[in-house]
Design a protein around this motif. Sequence first.
Motif, PDB file in Angstrom:
ATOM      1  N   GLY A 200       0.825  -1.207   0.000  1.00  0.00           N
ATOM      2  CA  GLY A 200       0.000   0.000   0.000  1.00  0.00           C
ATOM      3  C   GLY A 200       0.855   1.251   0.000  1.00  0.00           C
ATOM      4  O   GLY A 200       2.088   1.187   0.151  1.00  0.00           O
ATOM      5  N   PRO A 201       0.237   2.423  -0.162  1.00  0.00           N
ATOM      6  CA  PRO A 201       0.985   3.680  -0.235  1.00  0.00           C
ATOM      7  C   PRO A 201       1.872   3.965   0.976  1.00  0.00           C
ATOM      8  O   PRO A 201       2.978   4.487   0.824  1.00  0.00           O
ATOM      9  CB  PRO A 201      -0.110   4.739  -0.371  1.00  0.00           C
ATOM     10  CG  PRO A 201      -1.281   4.015  -0.928  1.00  0.00           C
ATOM     11  CD  PRO A 201      -1.195   2.613  -0.384  1.00  0.00           C
ATOM     12  N   THR A 202       1.415   3.612   2.180  1.00  0.00           N
ATOM     13  CA  THR A 202       2.224   3.851   3.375  1.00  0.00           C
ATOM     14  C   THR A 202       3.428   2.917   3.399  1.00  0.00           C
ATOM     15  O   THR A 202       4.548   3.337   3.718  1.00  0.00           O
ATOM     16  CB  THR A 202       1.371   3.678   4.648  1.00  0.00           C
ATOM     17  OG1 THR A 202       0.285   4.612   4.584  1.00  0.00           O
ATOM     18  CG2 THR A 202       2.180   3.922   5.905  1.00  0.00           C
ATOM     19  N   ILE A 203       3.215   1.658   3.049  1.00  0.00           N
ATOM     20  CA  ILE A 203       4.333   0.708   2.963  1.00  0.00           C
ATOM     21  C   ILE A 203       5.307   1.161   1.885  1.00  0.00           C
ATOM     22  O   ILE A 203       6.525   1.137   2.081  1.00  0.00           O
ATOM     23  CB  ILE A 203       3.810  -0.716   2.696  1.00  0.00           C
ATOM     24  CG1 ILE A 203       3.084  -1.240   3.936  1.00  0.00           C
ATOM     25  CG2 ILE A 203       4.941  -1.666   2.280  1.00  0.00           C
ATOM     26  CD1 ILE A 203       2.323  -2.519   3.726  1.00  0.00           C
ATOM     27  N   ALA A 204       4.772   1.600   0.745  1.00  0.00           N
ATOM     28  CA  ALA A 204       5.639   2.067  -0.344  1.00  0.00           C
ATOM     29  C   ALA A 204       6.476   3.265   0.107  1.00  0.00           C
ATOM     30  O   ALA A 204       7.665   3.355  -0.226  1.00  0.00           O
ATOM     31  CB  ALA A 204       4.812   2.408  -1.578  1.00  0.00           C
TER      32      ALA A 204
END
Length: 183
Positions: free
Chosen positions: A156-160
Motif C-alpha cells: 500500500g501507499p504507506t508501505i511504499a
Amino acid sequence: MTTRCAWAEGDPLMQAYHDTEWGVPVHDPRLLWEMLVLEGFQAGLSWRTILHRRDGFRAAFDGFDPQIVARYDAAKVDALMQDDRIIRARAKIEATIGNARAFLAMGEAGEDFAGWLWGLAGGTTRINDGIDIPASTPVSDAMSKALKRKGFKFVGPTIAYAFMQAVGMVNDHAPHCFRRGQV
C-alpha cells in the motif's frame, strides 16, 4: 555527541540501522525486493519489531532468494507459521511467495526491478525537509498502484513510502541528523 533522528535513539540495533542503512540509495534488485518484503511484514507493527527479527526472516526465507521463495508450497507456509523467528501472519507469508513470483516474472519479461522502481520514484533521491514527514505521497501512491498491477501484495501507499525512505529514494533524515547530508 552524535545527533540522529529521534526514532533511532535508545536501541543499539536501531541506531546501527539508522547510521549505516536507512536512507542509503539501494540499486541491487534482490535487496530492494527483500526490503519491500520486510516493509510489508511491518504493516501494523513497528520497524523495531521487524529489524530485531531480520536475521530470523533471512534464515526462514532462504536468504530472501526469490528463486527459492517462489517455489514454496503449502507445507512450507505451514512450517513458516510455526517459525517464531518471523512474524507469523499467513497473509504476509503468502504475499511474500507471490511477491517472489511477481519479481521473477518481471525479470523474465526483461524488466529491471531496480530500474523500474527508481523510475517510479523519479530516478534520484528526493530530499525532503525532514520535519513534516508524510505517511504517504502521490509518488508512493503511484508506486503502490504500479506494484499491485504487477501482482505484488502488502504494498500500500504507506508501505511504499516507508520502503522509499529505507532504500534511499527519499531522504527524510531530520534537519539536525548527522546522516542528512551524508546520504
